[in-house]
Scaffold this motif. Structure first.
Motif, mmCIF file in Angstrom:
data_model
loop_
_atom_site.group_PDB
_atom_site.id
_atom_site.type_symbol
_atom_site.label_atom_id
_atom_site.label_comp_id
_atom_site.label_asym_id
_atom_site.label_seq_id
_atom_site.Cartn_x
_atom_site.Cartn_y
_atom_site.Cartn_z
ATOM 1 N N VAL A 120 111.864 58.658 77.369
ATOM 2 C CA VAL A 120 111.832 57.216 77.195
ATOM 3 C C VAL A 120 110.825 56.869 76.188
ATOM 4 O O VAL A 120 109.757 57.272 76.350
ATOM 5 N N PRO A 121 111.291 55.954 75.059
ATOM 6 C CA PRO A 121 110.164 55.309 74.260
ATOM 7 C C PRO A 121 108.979 55.021 74.750
ATOM 8 O O PRO A 121 109.405 53.986 75.864
ATOM 9 N N LEU A 122 107.833 55.050 74.354
ATOM 10 C CA LEU A 122 106.680 54.457 75.106
ATOM 11 C C LEU A 122 105.962 53.514 74.217
ATOM 12 O O LEU A 122 105.971 53.517 72.962
ATOM 13 N N ALA A 123 105.255 52.432 74.710
ATOM 14 C CA ALA A 123 104.647 51.549 73.991
ATOM 15 C C ALA A 123 103.263 52.002 74.158
ATOM 16 O O ALA A 123 102.697 52.452 75.075
ATOM 17 N N HIS A 124 102.253 51.846 73.243
ATOM 18 C CA HIS A 124 100.859 52.252 73.226
ATOM 19 C C HIS A 124 100.025 51.000 73.106
ATOM 20 O O HIS A 124 100.049 50.495 71.910
ATOM 21 N N PRO A 125 99.177 50.740 74.119
ATOM 22 C CA PRO A 125 98.292 49.660 73.858
ATOM 23 C C PRO A 125 97.184 50.004 73.001
ATOM 24 O O PRO A 125 96.730 51.274 72.844
ATOM 25 N N ALA A 126 96.613 48.865 72.434
ATOM 26 C CA ALA A 126 95.228 49.166 71.470
ATOM 27 C C ALA A 126 94.056 49.660 72.247
ATOM 28 O O ALA A 126 94.052 49.499 73.534
ATOM 29 N N PHE A 149 91.644 73.008 63.068
ATOM 30 C CA PHE A 149 91.410 71.399 62.890
ATOM 31 C C PHE A 149 91.586 70.560 64.082
ATOM 32 O O PHE A 149 92.753 70.491 64.631
ATOM 33 N N PHE A 150 90.558 69.850 64.411
ATOM 34 C CA PHE A 150 90.570 68.913 65.428
ATOM 35 C C PHE A 150 91.175 67.612 65.030
ATOM 36 O O PHE A 150 90.884 66.844 63.880
ATOM 37 N N ALA A 151 91.927 67.111 65.561
ATOM 38 C CA ALA A 151 92.670 65.798 65.246
ATOM 39 C C ALA A 151 92.769 64.703 66.436
ATOM 40 O O ALA A 151 93.187 65.088 67.550
ATOM 41 N N LEU A 152 92.354 63.558 66.079
ATOM 42 C CA LEU A 152 92.289 62.486 66.929
ATOM 43 C C LEU A 152 93.067 61.278 66.378
ATOM 44 O O LEU A 152 92.964 60.857 65.378
ATOM 45 N N ASP A 153 94.254 60.926 67.097
ATOM 46 C CA ASP A 153 95.200 59.929 66.737
ATOM 47 C C ASP A 153 94.834 58.405 67.671
ATOM 48 O O ASP A 153 94.826 58.665 68.863
ATOM 49 N N LEU A 154 94.774 57.579 66.941
ATOM 50 C CA LEU A 154 95.088 56.169 67.836
ATOM 51 C C LEU A 154 96.502 55.840 67.726
ATOM 52 O O LEU A 154 97.016 55.033 66.734
ATOM 53 N N HIS A 156 98.246 53.260 68.628
ATOM 54 C CA HIS A 156 98.769 52.001 68.423
ATOM 55 C C HIS A 156 98.730 51.634 66.984
ATOM 56 O O HIS A 156 99.924 50.773 66.443
ATOM 57 N N SER A 157 97.799 52.054 66.290
ATOM 58 C CA SER A 157 97.755 51.788 64.704
ATOM 59 C C SER A 157 98.045 53.041 63.761
ATOM 60 O O SER A 157 98.138 52.896 62.804
ATOM 61 N N ASP A 158 98.184 54.336 64.457
ATOM 62 C CA ASP A 158 98.470 55.392 63.855
ATOM 63 C C ASP A 158 97.066 55.970 62.909
ATOM 64 O O ASP A 158 97.319 56.535 62.169
ATOM 65 N N ALA A 159 95.928 55.172 63.021
ATOM 66 C CA ALA A 159 94.953 55.783 62.414
ATOM 67 C C ALA A 159 94.518 56.836 62.837
ATOM 68 O O ALA A 159 94.720 57.347 64.112
ATOM 69 N N CYS A 160 93.750 57.914 62.092
ATOM 70 C CA CYS A 160 93.460 59.235 62.492
ATOM 71 C C CYS A 160 92.079 59.707 61.839
ATOM 72 O O CYS A 160 91.613 59.083 60.817
ATOM 73 N N TYR A 161 91.476 60.818 62.678
ATOM 74 C CA TYR A 161 90.359 61.619 62.114
ATOM 75 C C TYR A 161 90.596 63.093 62.348
ATOM 76 O O TYR A 161 91.161 63.556 63.400
ATOM 77 N N VAL A 162 90.295 63.678 61.409
ATOM 78 C CA VAL A 162 90.458 65.191 61.206
ATOM 79 C C VAL A 162 89.364 65.828 60.835
ATOM 80 O O VAL A 162 88.651 65.523 59.778
ATOM 81 N N ARG A 163 88.795 67.175 61.239
ATOM 82 C CA ARG A 163 87.728 67.894 61.046
ATOM 83 C C ARG A 163 88.230 69.162 61.470
ATOM 84 O O ARG A 163 88.616 69.511 62.491
ATOM 85 N N ALA A 164 87.659 70.159 60.557
ATOM 86 C CA ALA A 164 87.997 71.489 60.636
ATOM 87 C C ALA A 164 86.773 72.292 61.116
ATOM 88 O O ALA A 164 85.629 72.227 60.827
ATOM 89 N N TYR A 165 87.024 73.491 61.834
ATOM 90 C CA TYR A 165 86.192 74.262 62.209
ATOM 91 C C TYR A 165 86.742 75.871 62.269
ATOM 92 O O TYR A 165 87.585 76.145 62.274
ATOM 93 N N PRO A 166 85.582 76.850 62.225
ATOM 94 C CA PRO A 166 85.853 78.086 62.170
ATOM 95 C C PRO A 166 86.636 78.628 63.222
ATOM 96 O O PRO A 166 87.301 79.844 63.676
ATOM 97 N N ALA A 167 86.591 77.907 64.723
ATOM 98 C CA ALA A 167 87.070 78.455 66.022
ATOM 99 C C ALA A 167 87.095 76.906 67.003
ATOM 100 O O ALA A 167 86.454 76.061 66.626
ATOM 101 N N ALA A 168 88.074 77.180 67.586
ATOM 102 C CA ALA A 168 88.487 76.069 68.507
ATOM 103 C C ALA A 168 87.663 76.076 69.983
ATOM 104 O O ALA A 168 88.150 76.192 70.929
#
Length: 502
Positions: A120-126, A149-154, A156-168
């Motif tokens: 089902v297509p979903l709507a994403h609130p801000a 690499f850690f990835a955080l996505d918003l 509603h806006s498709d804005a993102c943040y990415v940060r890399a590490y040697p281990a998760a």
């Protein structure tokens, strides 16, 4: 009936509309009367249309067996499930199947198509977010290795943040969040995760999650409502799953090459900022314009960021080592056999006793390694000087060449006592920088003042910016000079030489 063009359909239908009979049209256009009749029934070629379900008499008696095998595959690893070829071989060997491989392959393909899940297509609130980790090859400091690499996505806006590490590891999960919140200047109201063991210690029978200790403290600090996708259901956090793939294709191709992890992460942050100028398919606003609504719905940052570190207790061994996750880290020998605390950050391991920090080391992600700091062992080596040559903490210690020269001169002139004085010189690194001590050692070699006291005096004069005043009488190894008594006739010879020169 064969496949005929739309143009032929048009000509036949126009001819019959002008009064031509179907028999005459069939003769004129060289097709059968049945074809003409179908062309008059359809305005364009309808394509092949199956009239009845195909019969598979050789397969029908084995369908229940095939279905049972494929249902059982749901509980085994994906790489150990039945292929169409394996099903075919087992049916022939175990059940006397006499049909062909093609009908088996077609049945399994059709069965998979019917059983594929719909969404089902979903709507994403801000103000909400999704988080995940991805993997890619990178080159850091000239060494090719795997980056997590850690990835955080918003969404509603498709804005993102990415940060890399040697281990998760768990600390990387939390550190990634802390940097992401600082990047956006706000905290999401809720975040969707998968069931990574760094976050979820256990899934209880009622479906609730027992969170890991560090992750639970992090959520409490920022007051975030956590939500979790069902195991194996990546579509429930599909936005961040897509972001991980986007980052790998766009940020990691070609393989990134950076001198340090920090330089790589600064570059990744810049890519995230640039992406905010893009417009996503189906949107009339840029990511940055829609991000404003996300930020307005998010929570403010707390007064202080969360300290992203794993905290453990430990005890110093008889070799002045403290173990953390299979690796041993050294501490000064003065703290031997004492209880200590350990704080493990993504890039550093800090060890302390009571309220005092006693050691810091770069974090090691290998297994069963020993991380030494040579300065930690010098007081003990000074006492047990015979262990100098075989002391493991000193192996591979890369010191300037002047130190090797000083060691050779000291041992050559004073033997065992010279070796002990050389260790005392090295211990000056507990107080002074390597650059200052190196300059003092080179100056001592130039002066021929080969000894600990001379080096110490010279480095102190360098720090205090005063000229050195060495008492050379205390250095018996300096070459002796003879000063003869002065006679008046010596001056007469000098005067005569000066007159001749005039």
């Amino acid at each position: 009936m064969g496949i005929y063009s739309v143009e032929l359909y048009l000509q036949v239908r126009l001819a019959c509309a002008d009064g031509m009979s179907q028999r005459a049209a069939a003769k004129r256009f060289n097709v059968s009367r049945d074809t003409v009749r179908k062309m008059l029934s359809f305005s364009s070629p309808p394509g092949y249309r199956r009239q009845s379900v195909p019969q598979r008499p050789k397969l029908d008696g084995f369908v229940a067996i095939i279905d049972g095998w494929l249902e059982g595959d749901r509980s085994v690893p994906r790489k150990q499930r039945h292929t169409a070829k394996r099903v075919f071989d087992r049916l022939r060997t175990e059940h006397g199947f006499t049909g062909g491989y093609t009908i088996i392959k077609d049945y399994i393909r059709e069965r998979e198509q019917r059983s594929r899940e719909m969404f089902v297509p979903l709507a994403h609130p801000a103000g909400d977010a999704q988080a995940d980790f991805g993997e890619a090859l990178v080159e850091i400091g000239g060494v090719e290795q795997k980056a997590y690499f850690f990835a955080l996505d918003l969404p509603h806006s498709d804005a993102c943040y990415v940060r890399a590490y040697p281990a998760a590891v768990a600390e990387a999960w939390v550190d990634g969040h802390v940097h992401a919140f600082a990047f956006f200047g706000a905290v999401p109201r809720s975040i969707v995760y998968d069931n990574d063991r760094c976050l979820v210690a256990k899934i209880l029978p009622d479906g609730t999650r027992q969170r890991a200790t560090l992750f639970s403290a992090f959520l409490s600090h920022y007051v975030i409502r956590d939500r979790y996708a069902r195991p194996g259901k990546g579509n429930e956090k599909g936005n961040v799953e897509g972001l991980v793939g986007y980052c790998r294709r766009n940020f990691m191709v070609p393989i990134p090459k950076f001198p340090t992890w920090e330089a790589f992460n600064l570059w990744l942050e810049e890519q995230c900022r640039k992406r905010q100028q893009d417009k996503v398919r189906g949107q009339s606003e840029t990511i940055g314009e829609r991000l404003e609504r996300d930020l307005a719905a998010m929570q403010p940052l707390p007064a202080t960021p969360f300290e992203a570190c794993d905290q453990k207790g430990g005890r110093v061994s008889s070799q002045s080592l403290v173990r953390y996750r299979t690796n041993d880290y050294s501490v000064p020998v003065a703290w031997g056999h004492q209880e200590v605390w350990i704080r493990a950050y993504v890039d550093e391991v800090v060890i302390g006793c009571r309220s005092e920090v006693i050691a810091r080391h770069p974090r090691c992600y290998a297994r069963e390694e020993v991380v030494f700091a040579p300065l930690h062992y010098l007081p003990l080596i000074e006492q047990k000087i015979n262990a100098f040559d075989q002391a493991a903490p000193l192996q591979g210690w890369d010191l300037p060449e002047a130190f090797t020269t000083l060691q050779r001169l000291m041992e050559g002139r004073m033997r065992k006592h010279g070796r002990r004085e050389y260790v005392q010189v090295l211990r000056l690194l507990e107080t002074f920088t390597l650059a200052d001590l190196q300059a003092a050692v080179e100056q001592a070699i130039d002066l021929g003042a080969i000894g600990f006291d001379a080096v110490k005096h010279l480095v102190l004069c360098r720090i205090e910016r005063v000229p050195p005043r060495l008492d050379l009488d205390v250095y018996p190894f300096l070459p002796r000079t003879t000063v003869e008594k002065t006679f008046a006739r010596a001056y007469l010879s000098l005067l005569s030489d000066r007159q001749e020169a005039a």
